[in-house]
Design an enzyme around this catalytic site. Sequence first.
Site, PDB file in Angstrom:
ATOM      1  N   SER A 162       0.816  -1.216   0.000  1.00 52.22           N
ATOM      2  CA  SER A 162       0.000   0.000   0.000  1.00 52.22           C
ATOM      3  C   SER A 162       0.852   1.270   0.000  1.00 52.22           C
ATOM      4  CB  SER A 162      -0.920   0.000   1.208  1.00 52.22           C
ATOM      5  OG  SER A 162      -0.148  -0.053   2.382  1.00 52.22           O
ATOM      6  N   ASP A 402      -2.459   6.612  11.531  1.00 47.25           N
ATOM      7  CA  ASP A 402      -1.736   6.047  10.399  1.00 47.25           C
ATOM      8  C   ASP A 402      -0.414   6.803  10.270  1.00 47.25           C
ATOM      9  OD1 ASP A 402      -0.657   5.139   8.080  1.00 47.25           O
ATOM     10  OD2 ASP A 402      -2.384   5.588   6.792  1.00 47.25           O
ATOM     11  N   HIS A 405       1.467   5.524   6.003  1.00 45.20           N
ATOM     12  CA  HIS A 405       1.220   6.147   4.700  1.00 45.20           C
ATOM     13  C   HIS A 405       1.455   7.647   4.801  1.00 45.20           C
ATOM     14  CE1 HIS A 405      -1.048   2.352   4.880  1.00 45.20           C
ATOM     15  NE2 HIS A 405      -0.442   2.197   3.723  1.00 45.20           N
TER      16      HIS A 405
END
Length: 425
Positions: A162, A402, A405
Site C-alpha cells: 500500500s 496512520d 502512509h
Amino acid sequence: MNTFFPEKMNIYGKRERGLNMNRLLSFLLTSLAIASIFSFFLAYSPSSFPMTSKQALTSVQNQPDDDNPSHAVPVKMIPPPKKEAECDLFKGQWVPDLRGPLYTNSSCKSIPESKNCFKNGRMDRDFLNWKWKPEKCELPEFDPKAFLQIVRGKKMAFVGDSVARNHVESLLCLLSQEELPKDIYKDSEDRFRTWYFPQHDFTLMKLWSKYLIAADERMVNGTGSGVFDLHIDRIDYEWAKHLPGLDYAIISDGHWFFRVLYLYKGKKLIGCVYCNKPNITGLNTSNAVRMAFRSAFKYISNCKNCKGGLLTLLRTFAPAHFENGAWNTGGYCNRTSPLREAQVDFTKFDWEMRKIQIEEIEKARKEGKTVRVLDITRAMLMRPDGHPGLHWGNQWMKGYSDCVHWCMPGPVDYWNSFLMALIRN
Ligand SMILES: *[C@@H]1O[C@H](CO)[C@@H](O)[C@H](O)[C@H]1NC(C)=O
Ligand SMILES: *[C@@H]1O[C@H](CO)[C@@H](O)[C@H](O)[C@H]1NC(C)=O
Ligand SMILES: *[C@@H]1O[C@H](CO)[C@@H](O)[C@H](O)[C@H]1NC(C)=O
Ligand SMILES: *[C@@H]1O[C@H](CO)[C@@H](O)[C@H](O)[C@H]1NC(C)=O
Ligand SMILES: *[C@@H]1O[C@H](CO)[C@@H](O)[C@H](O)[C@H]1NC(C)=O
C-alpha cells in the site's frame, strides 16, 4: 496494507467489508502477541521540535553566507546533474520553500480519502513548505509535461504494497495537472490497477505484492491468521507475469515482513521469523527481506522475454513514524515539521532494511541489468510530519494513527521528483 494495520480491518480500500467478530478477535490476539515484537523498532525517541519553515527561512535569509539555500529570490529550473557521481540526490536536507505543493485536494480529484488529510481535519500546513535540497546540486521540481514526454509510448509499473500505491497515487495527482488518465483496469480490492494517458500513449500500473515472492496466508477455521508461508524460490507471479511488457518496474516492499513468517525453499522449511519454535531455525525480518528481494531481482535478471530496455528501480524502505507506542498501543505521529539529519537515528531498523534492499539490487546490476535506486529512506526518516496520523478519516478505526502512509499533497510527492531525475538520464 502493512504490519500495523492488519489488512482485514483497514485502510486499504474496501477490505473492511468482510470484517466480523471472529476476525476481530483473532486479530486482537495476534496483535497482542506481535505488538511486543514491534515496539522495539517503533519506539521513536522524541527530540525537540524543530522550527517552522517561516522561522527557518528567516534565519536562512539572515545569514550572509551565499552558499545557503534561500528562496528569497525566485528559483529557476536548474538542469539535472550532469554526472551521477557528482551529486548524491538522496543526501541532503529539507529546506524552507514557501511556494506550496503542485496540487491541492481540489486540483487533484483522485486523492484517496485516507490520504486527504486536510479534508479529514488536519489543520497545520507548514509541513508543505519544505523542499528537498541535495547537498551538492538541486533536485529539479517535478514537471508533469517533461515527465510525460520522457515516458511517451512506455509502460511503467509500481510493484509493492500500500505504500507503493501511495507513491503511484501521488504520481497520478502530479500528472493529472497535465493530462487526466483513463481508468483501464481496477480489481475489486484496488490492488491491481491500470491507467492510460492517451495523449502520451503512456500506461501506468499498480501491481500488488506484499512479499514479491510467493506467499500463502495460513488459514485458521476459514479465517486468515496473519501468519504467512513464504516460498523464496518462487516469484509472486501475479506481478511478475506483467514484467515482459514493461519499460519501467519500480519495486518496493517491507512493511509486511514484521510478522510471523515461515520460509521455504522448495518443500523444505528453512526457518521462521518471530515464531519461537525450538526445532525451527530462527530468522529475523531482515533475513526474510533479503531472501525475498534477492529472489525478485534474480527473477528480473533472468527474465528472458523482458524488454532489453527494461529499467528496474528499487524504491527503498519508507519508514513509519509511530511515537510512544505502536499503531495499536497508542502510538501517534503528530509532528508538524521535518527533522534535521542529526535528529534521525540511523541505527534503527529502517536503515538496515534500506541497506539490504540496495545490496540485493546491486547484484542485479552486476548481472548486467539496468537498475537505479530511488533511495528515499534518508529523506523520509526526516519527515515524521508527513503522515495522516489521526487524520485519515476511517470511521471504523477512529482513534488509531496512520503513521505509515503519507498525506497528499505532502513529502511523498518528492518521490516522484526523484523518479523523474532517475529516468531522465
Ligand atoms: C479539501 O480540503 C479542505 C480543507 O482544507 C476541505 O474543507 C475540503 O472538503 C477538501 N475538499 C476535497 C474535495 O477533498
Ligand atoms: C477452530 O474451530 C474449532 C471448532 O469450532 C475450535 O475448537 C477451535 O478453537 C477454533 N480454533 C481457533 C484458533 O479459533
Ligand atoms: C517441530 O516440533 C513440532 C512439535 O513438537 C512438530 O509438530 C513440528 O513438525 C516440528 N517441525 C519441524 C520442522 O521439525
Ligand atoms: C538479523 O540477523 C542477522 C544475522 O542473520 C544480523 O546480522 C542482523 O543484525 C539481525 N537484524 C536484526 C534487526 O536483529
Ligand atoms: C502530540 O500528541 C501528544 C500526545 O497526545 C501531545 O503531548 C503533544 O503535545 C502533541 N504535539 C503536537 C505538536 O500537537
